[in-house]
Scaffold this active site. Structure first.
Site, short mmCIF file in Angstrom:
data_model
loop_
_atom_site.label_atom_id
_atom_site.label_comp_id
_atom_site.label_asym_id
_atom_site.label_seq_id
_atom_site.Cartn_x
_atom_site.Cartn_y
_atom_site.Cartn_z
N CYS A 130 0.81 -1.22 0.00
CA CYS A 130 0.00 0.00 0.00
C CYS A 130 0.85 1.27 0.00
O CYS A 130 0.32 2.35 -0.29
CB CYS A 130 -0.94 0.00 1.20
SG CYS A 130 -1.98 -1.46 1.26
N HIS A 262 -3.53 7.07 2.66
CA HIS A 262 -3.91 5.75 2.12
C HIS A 262 -5.30 5.40 2.66
O HIS A 262 -5.56 5.51 3.86
CB HIS A 262 -2.88 4.71 2.56
CG HIS A 262 -3.30 3.30 2.31
ND1 HIS A 262 -3.86 2.90 1.11
CD2 HIS A 262 -3.27 2.20 3.10
CE1 HIS A 262 -4.14 1.61 1.19
NE2 HIS A 262 -3.80 1.16 2.38
N ASN A 292 -10.17 -0.38 -0.04
CA ASN A 292 -8.71 -0.30 0.01
C ASN A 292 -8.15 -0.82 -1.32
O ASN A 292 -8.26 -2.01 -1.61
CB ASN A 292 -8.21 -1.14 1.19
CG ASN A 292 -6.70 -1.11 1.35
OD1 ASN A 292 -5.98 -0.69 0.46
ND2 ASN A 292 -6.24 -1.54 2.51
O1 UT7 Z 1 -3.82 -1.37 3.69
C1 UT7 Z 1 -3.33 -1.60 4.97
C2 UT7 Z 1 -3.73 -2.91 5.48
N1 UT7 Z 1 -4.96 -3.10 6.13
C3 UT7 Z 1 -5.48 -2.36 7.14
O2 UT7 Z 1 -5.06 -1.28 7.41
C4 UT7 Z 1 -6.60 -2.95 7.92
C5 UT7 Z 1 -6.38 -2.78 9.41
N2 UT7 Z 1 -7.39 -3.40 10.25
C6 UT7 Z 1 -8.70 -3.09 10.20
O3 UT7 Z 1 -9.12 -2.26 9.41
C7 UT7 Z 1 -9.62 -3.74 11.20
O4 UT7 Z 1 -8.86 -4.45 12.13
C8 UT7 Z 1 -10.68 -4.66 10.57
C9 UT7 Z 1 -11.69 -3.85 9.79
C10 UT7 Z 1 -10.01 -5.67 9.62
C11 UT7 Z 1 -11.41 -5.44 11.63
O5 UT7 Z 1 -12.01 -4.55 12.55
P1 UT7 Z 1 -11.83 -4.73 14.13
O6 UT7 Z 1 -12.64 -3.69 14.76
O7 UT7 Z 1 -10.35 -4.72 14.39
O8 UT7 Z 1 -12.47 -6.15 14.38
P2 UT7 Z 1 -11.79 -7.47 14.99
O9 UT7 Z 1 -10.81 -8.06 14.03
O10 UT7 Z 1 -11.30 -7.14 16.36
O11 UT7 Z 1 -13.04 -8.43 15.09
C12 UT7 Z 1 -14.16 -8.12 15.94
C13 UT7 Z 1 -15.26 -9.11 15.63
C14 UT7 Z 1 -14.79 -10.56 15.62
O12 UT7 Z 1 -15.81 -11.35 16.16
P3 UT7 Z 1 -15.70 -11.88 17.68
O13 UT7 Z 1 -14.43 -12.66 17.76
O14 UT7 Z 1 -15.69 -10.63 18.52
O15 UT7 Z 1 -16.93 -12.70 17.81
C15 UT7 Z 1 -14.68 -10.88 14.16
O16 UT7 Z 1 -14.86 -12.26 13.87
O17 UT7 Z 1 -15.80 -8.85 14.33
C16 UT7 Z 1 -15.82 -10.08 13.60
N3 UT7 Z 1 -15.70 -9.76 12.19
C17 UT7 Z 1 -16.75 -9.50 11.39
N4 UT7 Z 1 -18.07 -9.46 11.66
C18 UT7 Z 1 -18.88 -9.15 10.64
C19 UT7 Z 1 -14.55 -9.67 11.46
N5 UT7 Z 1 -14.87 -9.34 10.19
C20 UT7 Z 1 -16.21 -9.25 10.13
C21 UT7 Z 1 -17.12 -8.92 9.10
N6 UT7 Z 1 -18.44 -8.88 9.39
N7 UT7 Z 1 -16.73 -8.63 7.84
#
Ligand code: UT7
Length: 341
Positions: A130, A262, A292
């Site tokens: 990225c 980004h 993204n």
């Molecule tokens: O280009 C650079 C690279 N990428 C990034 O910069 C991305 C960086 N990270 C993020 O943007 C975020 O961490 C995410 C959007 C990927 C995830 O958001 P989060 O608030 O960090 O969620 P999490 O990974 O802590 O997950 C929270 C919950 C989990 O469920 P449990 O374990 O609490 O039951 C996940 O399984 O959300 C769940 N979850 C979803 N639920 C519905 C993860 N993805 C999804 C989804 N829909 N698409």
């Protein structure tokens, strides 16, 4: 006196005090596939919801390349627009930033060169994920400042939907496809690149990678990401590099007209803006519509902001990026008078 960024200081030293040309973004081009992948479409593919995606990422839809709409096809379209806007200039070099190239070789840069009917000048790819567009600009800037090139075409082109795992809800909702290009040169009527920093730390290589799931080493290869760790590191790195390039340029963050980060996740951008005390009305955001798009994300956002008339000659702009590697990068520049010609 502002501290000169390392690359600029090195070139100044190497040229023995000669007046060093200032590299400018002379024109931009962009290309987005027609096909829209909405959050409703994602709901039909994985266990997710529009509410979750919008609240956690700010993304409402992203674009998906059709079969055959490869990074070189999209990149050539964006490049053709940028070259035409720069007066059909023939670039002295072609640099392409991509992490989703359609072939291991030849490079996407050579495929774009072929599609544009160009030949002779060096053409090569870089992969800084990225951060690739700013990395590419830093090479173009160094070539121009050292007089190795007068004009450089920098293209960023990604078909991330071809490498995403559409059974992994935590990554597949984030990424989209697209391409953008910049002609970098001199003589654009004032303005130009004031500071650039590129950095990496391979110790965090496992935060985002292309490969098998750790629990299934023999399984299919796709984009894998540790979301929370990436989020935390991204906020720290982009806040830090934004402050550094502002200082390098001799600017206070409050003087910056536009931040064009980004477009990974609206929450990452909001958290970094808060730390920098920058209000969101000075931040260009298009992640809601394109998701993204990795290396293509910053030039796509710049192209959109320029096309809508928000960017004006002389305005101070700071861009920051973060991605797999991990890599991160910052850029401070003044908008030139020529992007719309
Ligand atoms: O280009 C650079 C690279 N990428 C990034 O910069 C991305 C960086 N990270 C993020 O943007 C975020 O961490 C995410 C959007 C990927 C995830 O958001 P989060 O608030 O960090 O969620 P999490 O990974 O802590 O997950 C929270 C919950 C989990 O469920 P449990 O374990 O609490 O039951 C996940 O399984 O959300 C769940 N979850 C979803 N639920 C519905 C993860 N993805 C999804 C989804 N829909 N698409």
């Amino acid at each position: 006196m502002p501290t000169a960024p390392l690359s600029h200081a090195a070139v100044d030293a190497a040229t023995g005090g000669m007046v060093t040309p200032v590299a400018q973004i002379l024109s931009l081009g962009a290309y987005l596939p027609d096909a829209v992948l909405s959050n409703a479409d994602m709901e039909r593919m994985v266990d997710t919801s529009d509410t979750w995606i919008v609240e956690r990422t700010g993304i409402r839809e992203r674009r998906r390349a059709a079969p055959g709409e490869t990074p070189s096809v999209m990149g050539a379209r964006a490049a053709a627009e940028a070259l035409e806007r720069a007066g059909n200039v023939v670039p002295d070099a072609i640099i392409v930033a991509t992490c989703s190239a359609e072939t291991r070789f030849p490079s996407t840069a050579c495929l774009i060169q072929q599609k544009l009917g160009l030949g002779g000048m060096p053409a090569f790819d870089i992969n800084a994920a990225c951060s690739g567009f700013i990395y590419g600009l830093s090479l173009a800037d160094a070539m121009i400042r050292s007089r190795a090139a007068g004009t450089v075409l920098v293209v960023a082109a990604e078909a991330l939907t071809t490498i995403v795992d559409y059974t992994d809800r935590s990554t597949c909702v984030l990424f989209g496809d697209g391409a953008a290009a910049a002609v970098v040169g001199t003589g654009g009527g004032g303005g130009g690149i004031r500071a650039l920093r590129c950095a990496a730390d391979g110790a965090d290589a496992d935060l985002i990678y292309f490969g098998a799931r750790p629990e299934d080493p023999g399984g299919p290869h796709a984009l894998r990401m540790s979301g929370r760790g990436t989020f935390r590191t991204a906020v720290e790195r982009i806040t830090d590099v934004a402050a550094r390039v502002c200082a390098d340029a001799g600017w206070h963050p409050s003087e910056v007209d536009w931040f064009v980060p980004h477009q990974a996740n609206a929450r990452i951008i909001e958290a970094a803006a808060k730390r920098l005390r920058v209000s969101m009305d000075r931040v260009i955001l298009n992640v809601d519509r394109v998701g993204n798009t990795s290396a293509a994300s910053i030039p796509l956002a710049l192209h959109e902001a320029a096309a809508s008339g928000r960017l004006r000659p002389g305005q101070k702009i700071v861009s920051v990026a973060f991605g797999s590697g991990i890599t991160w990068a910052g850029l401070a520049f003044e908008w030139t008078g020529s992007p719309s010609r």
